[in-house]
Design a protein around this motif. Sequence first.
Motif, PDB file in Angstrom:
ATOM      1  N   SER A  37       0.816  -1.220   0.000  1.00 34.87           N
ATOM      2  CA  SER A  37       0.000   0.000   0.000  1.00 34.87           C
ATOM      3  C   SER A  37       0.844   1.263   0.000  1.00 34.87           C
ATOM      4  CB  SER A  37      -0.928   0.006   1.222  1.00 34.87           C
ATOM      5  OG  SER A  37      -1.821  -1.086   1.188  1.00 34.87           O
ATOM      6  N   PHE A  40       1.144   3.002  -3.328  1.00 32.47           N
ATOM      7  CA  PHE A  40      -0.090   3.329  -4.045  1.00 32.47           C
ATOM      8  C   PHE A  40      -0.790   4.511  -3.384  1.00 32.47           C
ATOM      9  CE2 PHE A  40       0.668  -0.986  -5.364  1.00 32.47           C
ATOM     10  CZ  PHE A  40       0.167  -1.055  -6.662  1.00 32.47           C
ATOM     11  N   LEU A  41      -1.576   5.197  -4.181  1.00 29.97           N
ATOM     12  CA  LEU A  41      -2.516   6.200  -3.686  1.00 29.97           C
ATOM     13  C   LEU A  41      -3.884   5.549  -3.744  1.00 29.97           C
ATOM     14  CD1 LEU A  41      -3.038   9.111  -2.733  1.00 29.97           C
ATOM     15  CD2 LEU A  41      -3.369   9.732  -5.128  1.00 29.97           C
ATOM     16  N   GLN A  42      -4.428   5.210  -2.573  1.00 27.98           N
ATOM     17  CA  GLN A  42      -5.621   4.377  -2.511  1.00 27.98           C
ATOM     18  C   GLN A  42      -6.839   5.164  -2.073  1.00 27.98           C
ATOM     19  OE1 GLN A  42      -4.108   1.315   0.205  1.00 27.98           O
ATOM     20  NE2 GLN A  42      -4.060  -0.122  -1.512  1.00 27.98           N
ATOM     21  N   ASP A  43      -7.966   4.785  -2.631  1.00 26.41           N
ATOM     22  CA  ASP A  43      -9.238   5.331  -2.183  1.00 26.41           C
ATOM     23  C   ASP A  43      -9.589   4.699  -0.844  1.00 26.41           C
ATOM     24  OD1 ASP A  43     -11.902   6.794  -3.235  1.00 26.41           O
ATOM     25  OD2 ASP A  43     -12.443   4.992  -2.110  1.00 26.41           O
ATOM     26  N   GLY A  48     -10.589   2.112  -5.733  1.00 20.96           N
ATOM     27  CA  GLY A  48      -9.522   2.153  -6.721  1.00 20.96           C
ATOM     28  C   GLY A  48      -8.207   2.555  -6.087  1.00 20.96           C
ATOM     29  N   GLU A  49      -7.135   2.384  -6.854  1.00 21.00           N
ATOM     30  CA  GLU A  49      -5.810   2.744  -6.393  1.00 21.00           C
ATOM     31  C   GLU A  49      -4.948   3.118  -7.586  1.00 21.00           C
ATOM     32  OE1 GLU A  49      -4.479  -0.723  -4.329  1.00 21.00           O
ATOM     33  OE2 GLU A  49      -4.037  -1.845  -6.157  1.00 21.00           O
ATOM     34  N   THR A  50      -3.951   3.981  -7.321  1.00 21.94           N
ATOM     35  CA  THR A  50      -3.043   4.454  -8.363  1.00 21.94           C
ATOM     36  C   THR A  50      -1.618   4.267  -7.893  1.00 21.94           C
ATOM     37  OG1 THR A  50      -4.661   6.110  -9.060  1.00 21.94           O
ATOM     38  CG2 THR A  50      -2.385   6.398  -9.821  1.00 21.94           C
ATOM     39  N   PHE A  51      -0.818   3.647  -8.725  1.00 10.74           N
ATOM     40  CA  PHE A  51       0.581   3.429  -8.373  1.00 10.74           C
ATOM     41  C   PHE A  51       1.335   4.762  -8.440  1.00 10.74           C
ATOM     42  CE2 PHE A  51       5.006   2.461  -9.518  1.00 10.74           C
ATOM     43  CZ  PHE A  51       5.343   1.616  -8.470  1.00 10.74           C
ATOM     44  N   VAL A  52       2.019   5.100  -7.329  1.00 10.55           N
ATOM     45  CA  VAL A  52       2.750   6.372  -7.260  1.00 10.55           C
ATOM     46  C   VAL A  52       4.225   6.168  -6.942  1.00 10.55           C
ATOM     47  CG1 VAL A  52       0.722   7.737  -6.621  1.00 10.55           C
ATOM     48  CG2 VAL A  52       2.092   6.635  -4.831  1.00 10.55           C
TER      49      VAL A  52
END
Length: 293
Positions: A37, A40-43, A48-52
Amino acid sequence: MKRAAFDNRWLPILLLVPQLSIICLFFYWPAWAALRSSFFLQDPFGFGETFVGWANYTRLWGSAEYLKNAGFTVIFSLCVTLFSLSIALLLAVKADTVLRGAKTYRTLLMWVYAVAPPVAGFLALILFNQRWGPLVDFFAMFGWQMRVRLDYFDTGFVMIAAAVWKQIPVNFIFFLSGLQSIPRAVREAAMIDNASGFSRFWTVTFPLLAPTGFFLLIINITYALFDTFGLIDTILRNNPGDSPITLVYQVYLDGFRGQDIGGSSAQSVVLMVLVLALTIMQFRLVERRIHYT
């Protein structure tokens, strides 16, 4: 020397399965989830989630608030470890020399161990209450007007004092057991060779307590970093404001209140790496000077 052996090679593995299952379920799996985690930038609601990548970590090192809390965590851990070990060792030495009512004194000193961390924090709030707290009135006689949860230094002092008070009984039990395990012949020989009680303690008794002290050193650092969460949460009453907070409490604030899952996971990973590094350093550097007999 006769060695214990199992007739069936699967039996020891079967006996280890429950413990290994608990470790995997409550340690390895959460640790892996936090590590994943942190990238990631997670909701917060799981939509949803976005790899950062390393963005969550770089944001930590660029945060003045995080660095400030990290500095307080270092001071908090050092003070709690130093004072809890020192006071417990002093009490253990004194209790070991008591002949009459020894069990009563030891029981009174160990009672605090049964107090839960939130209860210890609640007792600290009562003792340091600004209106009628007895310890506030005591320090007021010396010109110190304590303002818990309003003044940064005063709040930090109460947090450290409560954490030390809560940890002293654990250290006391181990130190007292270590003192009582020292052979009487060694003590008598030390009394013949050295008449000074202070010198005997530092040249004979204290080195023999080194294994116990090394074990408690690791336990107390871990306690100060993690196990003081309930105590701190009770003192701050879930409203930290400008009060000092430790890193483990900031993980809770950012993760559960701020809903920053990725950022709080990155903070958790930093804490895990920190504890691992401290443990390895202590075993490599400190344990070399310790002899187990």
